[in-house]
Design an enzyme around this catalytic site. Structure first.
Site, PDB file in Angstrom:
ATOM      1  N   ARG A  13       0.877  -1.414  -0.403  1.00  0.00           N
ATOM      2  CA  ARG A  13      -0.010  -0.085  -0.221  1.00  0.00           C
ATOM      3  C   ARG A  13       1.139   1.303  -0.141  1.00  0.00           C
ATOM      4  NH1 ARG A  13      -2.892  -3.398   3.170  1.00  0.00           N
ATOM      5  NH2 ARG A  13      -4.816  -3.991   2.840  1.00  0.00           N
ATOM      6  N   ARG A  34       1.296  -1.757  -5.008  1.00  0.00           N
ATOM      7  CA  ARG A  34      -0.227  -0.842  -5.512  1.00  0.00           C
ATOM      8  C   ARG A  34      -0.634   0.618  -5.967  1.00  0.00           C
ATOM      9  NH1 ARG A  34      -5.362  -1.534  -1.599  1.00  0.00           N
ATOM     10  NH2 ARG A  34      -4.888   0.332  -0.289  1.00  0.00           N
ATOM     11  N   GLU A  44     -12.102  -5.323  -6.479  1.00  0.00           N
ATOM     12  CA  GLU A  44     -12.722  -5.557  -5.503  1.00  0.00           C
ATOM     13  C   GLU A  44     -13.968  -4.319  -5.104  1.00  0.00           C
ATOM     14  OE1 GLU A  44     -10.220  -2.561  -2.924  1.00  0.00           O
ATOM     15  OE2 GLU A  44      -9.498  -1.759  -4.960  1.00  0.00           O
ATOM     16  N   ASN A  95     -12.115  -7.028   0.953  1.00  0.00           N
ATOM     17  CA  ASN A  95     -12.636  -6.537   2.579  1.00  0.00           C
ATOM     18  C   ASN A  95     -14.128  -5.500   1.266  1.00  0.00           C
ATOM     19  OD1 ASN A  95     -10.994  -7.753   4.018  1.00  0.00           O
ATOM     20  ND2 ASN A  95     -10.321  -6.172   4.660  1.00  0.00           N
ATOM     21  N   ASP A  96     -13.504  -4.992   0.691  1.00  0.00           N
ATOM     22  CA  ASP A  96     -14.602  -4.390  -0.060  1.00  0.00           C
ATOM     23  C   ASP A  96     -15.406  -4.768  -0.940  1.00  0.00           C
ATOM     24  OD1 ASP A  96     -13.655  -1.630   0.872  1.00  0.00           O
ATOM     25  OD2 ASP A  96     -11.835  -0.929  -0.903  1.00  0.00           O
ATOM     26  N   ARG A 100     -18.452  -1.617   7.124  1.00  0.00           N
ATOM     27  CA  ARG A 100     -18.355  -2.831   8.459  1.00  0.00           C
ATOM     28  C   ARG A 100     -17.720  -1.912   9.499  1.00  0.00           C
ATOM     29  NH1 ARG A 100     -12.436  -5.174   7.891  1.00  0.00           N
ATOM     30  NH2 ARG A 100     -10.959  -3.818   6.220  1.00  0.00           N
ATOM     31  N   CYS A 143      -6.035 -11.042  -1.472  1.00  0.00           N
ATOM     32  CA  CYS A 143      -4.825 -10.339  -0.645  1.00  0.00           C
ATOM     33  C   CYS A 143      -5.972  -9.964   0.262  1.00  0.00           C
ATOM     34  CB  CYS A 143      -4.238  -9.127  -0.815  1.00  0.00           C
ATOM     35  SG  CYS A 143      -5.599  -8.094  -1.989  1.00  0.00           S
TER      36      CYS A 143
END
Length: 592
Positions: A313, A349, A451, A474-475, A485, A522
């Site tokens: 990131r 990324r 995502e 997650n997304d 969340r 990931c």
């Protein structure tokens, strides 16, 4: 939450139930944090006092910005995803004290209602909270707590009430409080704080996420926690069973001491897996990589046996600063990471800033988005502001000359976005070559972070435009189920095992396999051994996670029979009920 036993005299113990949100056992003296409610004064101002009062409020806002930036600097040294989580949240707080609805409303009240700044802040917070509460939008409703926290900070500054931090606590302290905000949690030093418990809070809020990232045992939502409690009382926080025991009896203290020692032994045993391969029982190799938040996490990743960086990131380069990092600065950082991995692949990324993550230099440019999660962010921002993305691509191409590097594009929704980035990268490469600058040759692979549901459903088309996929669960879960969340009101509905989410994951994996491009996972489920067999059964052979999770997932991989996992995955994908899916998965994990 229920109380197992009623309050008892000192020495007889009191056991309370709550939500175990971060596993582990903490034993130590209690530090009780008072609720700290401040009585806000309210008085009328004369017309000739309004200008001075507005200036006083402006100074409180300026001080709040300095405090938040200082807190963000401290957050940069937090481990794992804790740094990113608190960074995003503090960016939102920073925006609220910078020409926001809150500050404009306070200024208006001072001028029109002739009230003091403290009273104006309190009134404006109440008005915003009432507006948000009436909206049928869980995201906006969930922002009420953030607005109130910022308001409390402004009122403290106006009344000159200093915030009490936790830097002077003796090692091994257990913090017990009515509530710890994520900003509070960022101040906790794991070398001093053994764990914490609170009366308020939920399992999927930012405080819980921070606790897990810091590795601090935590229990939230403990009713009656502070009743009759004194500083220094011995306390046990059991983050596994969701229990807080106050003034435990000697035999209970001894039992939990043994449990804590057993967990330490287990951690030591996991270290022995570092040099063992991640191979299933029937001989299938799985690649385990690390998600990297900050360069300082590099050694941690290698210590845990990471075979590469599956997700670097890069937002840390852009956060908490007034000026953009130039090409050379980004190159120096990326080069150090690539060289530090010693020939292992680094997947970098491109910046995922924007929306709720807007850095200070962008905050006033596009205004406040109505829904940051759906706003101008990630690759959308890079294509809107091409110089930002071109600079980062140039740094990545140069870093790629020093070792294997892949470029990952976040928030991709269409093939055209990938094509535009590729065109931009080609132009950047030609400019660098004309300058005589060494770059990756051939150019780095370009991947898509899947995502959003639109990307998953377009995976067949995207597979022709991309060199690899990385599934950000997650997304993907959040956008598929329309659930924030971090919003306690709906966090219980956040479910990666929802059939819709699993089908999108399966569709993406199968599209990648048909096109013979690599695919990794990931998101958070990659680092949870509960999901390992299912992901392997669906065809995933590359997982990227927070470094501490690598040994735990490796241990699970080495017990999996891939043929059995594939059969169970097919059965699971035929189900239409999340509860049934969870039961089938847990049953398989229990026996295999």
């Amino acid at each position: 939450m229920k109380t197992d036993t009623p309050a008892a005299p000192s020495g007889q113990g009191r056991s309370l139930r709550g939500l175990g949100v971060s596993p582990g056992i903490a034993i130590g003296p209690a530090h009780v944090v008072e609720s700290g409610a401040v009585r806000v004064p309210e008085y009328q101002l004369a017309p000739d006092q309004l200008e001075a009062e507005a200036a006083r409020f402006a100074e409180a806002c300026s001080k709040a910005r300095r405090q938040i930036r200082k807190l963000k600097t401290k957050a940069l040294v937090l481990p794992g995803s804790a740094s990113e989580e608190i960074g995003f949240l503090l960016d939102a707080h920073l925006a609220m004290v910078t020409n926001s609805r809150l500050t404009r409303g306070v200024e208006r009240r001072i001028q029109e209602e002739h009230v003091n700044a403290e009273a104006a802040v309190q009134a404006e917070i109440a008005a915003i909270a009432q507006t948000f509460a009436g909206m049928e939008d869980s995201y906006l409703a969930g922002r009420i707590a953030d607005v109130r926290e910022v308001g409390r900070r402004l009122i403290r500054n106006l009344m000159r009430h200093e915030y009490k931090a936790f830097s002077l606590l003796p090692p091994g302290t257990v913090i017990l409080a009515e509530e710890l905000t994520p900003a509070d949690t960022a101040l906790l030093d794991p070398r001093r704080v053994a764990g914490f418990g609170t009366v308020l809070g939920g399992a999927e809020g930012h405080t819980a996420i921070m606790a897990r990232s810091l590795g601090l045992p935590a229990v939230l939502g403990v009713a009656g926690l502070l009743t009759g409690l004194k500083n220094g009382t011995t306390v046990i926080v059991d983050g596994v069973q969701g229990r807080v025991i106050i003034d435990p009896a000697p035999e209970v203290l001894e039992e939990y001491g043994h449990r804590r020692a057993e967990r330490e032994r287990e951690r030591e045993q996991l270290k022995s897996l570092r040099k063992l391969p991640a191979v299933t029982r029937d001989g299938t190799a799985v690649t385990l990589q690390a998600n990297l938040e900050l360069p300082r996490d590099l050694d941690h990743a290698l210590e845990n046996g990471a075979q590469g960086i599956g997700l670097l990131r890069t937002e840390f380069l852009f956060m908490n600063r007034d000026h953009l990092p130039d090409e050379d600065e980004q190159y120096d950082v990326l080069r150090a990471i690539v060289e530090g991995m010693g020939g292992r692949t680094v997947t970098a990324r491109t910046m995922d800033v924007g929306g709720e993550k807007l850095a200070g230099w962008m905050a006033g440019r596009y205004g406040e988005p109505a829904n940051p999660a759906l706003s101008l962010r990630a690759v959308r921002l890079g294509l809107r502001e091409p110089k930002l993305l071109e600079t980062q691509l140039a740094a990545m191409l140069r870093a790629g000359a020093h070792g294997p590097l892949r470029i990952l594009l976040p928030m991709i929704c269409s093939v055209s976005e990938v094509q535009r980035v590729r065109e931009m990268m080609g132009q950047v490469a030609r400019r660098l070559r004309r300058r005589g600058v060494a770059i990756a040759d051939p150019l780095p692979p370009v991947g898509v972070m899947v995502e959003v549901p639109g990307a998953a459903l377009s995976a067949d088309a995207l597979a022709y435009a991309a060199d690899f996929f990385a599934i950000g669960t997650n997304d993907l879960t959040q956008y598929t189920l329309a659930i924030d969340r971090g919003d306690e009101a709906v966090a219980s509905l956040y479910d990666p095992l929802h059939p819709a989410v699993l089908r999108l994951i399966q569709f993406t994996i199968e599209a990648a396999l048909r096109s013979r491009i690599p695919v990794s996972v990931c998101g958070e489920i990659a680092g949870d051994p509960r999901y390992t067999a299912l992901l392997l059964g669906l065809g995933v052979r590359d997982l990227s996670m927070a470094p501490p999770s690598i040994p735990v997932v490796k241990r699970r991989i080495r017990t999996v029979d891939l043929m059995e996992a594939s059969r169970r995955a097919r059965v699971i994908m035929d189900q239409s009920d999340s509860g049934r899916i969870a039961a089938l998965l847990d049953d398989f994990n229990a026996v295999g």
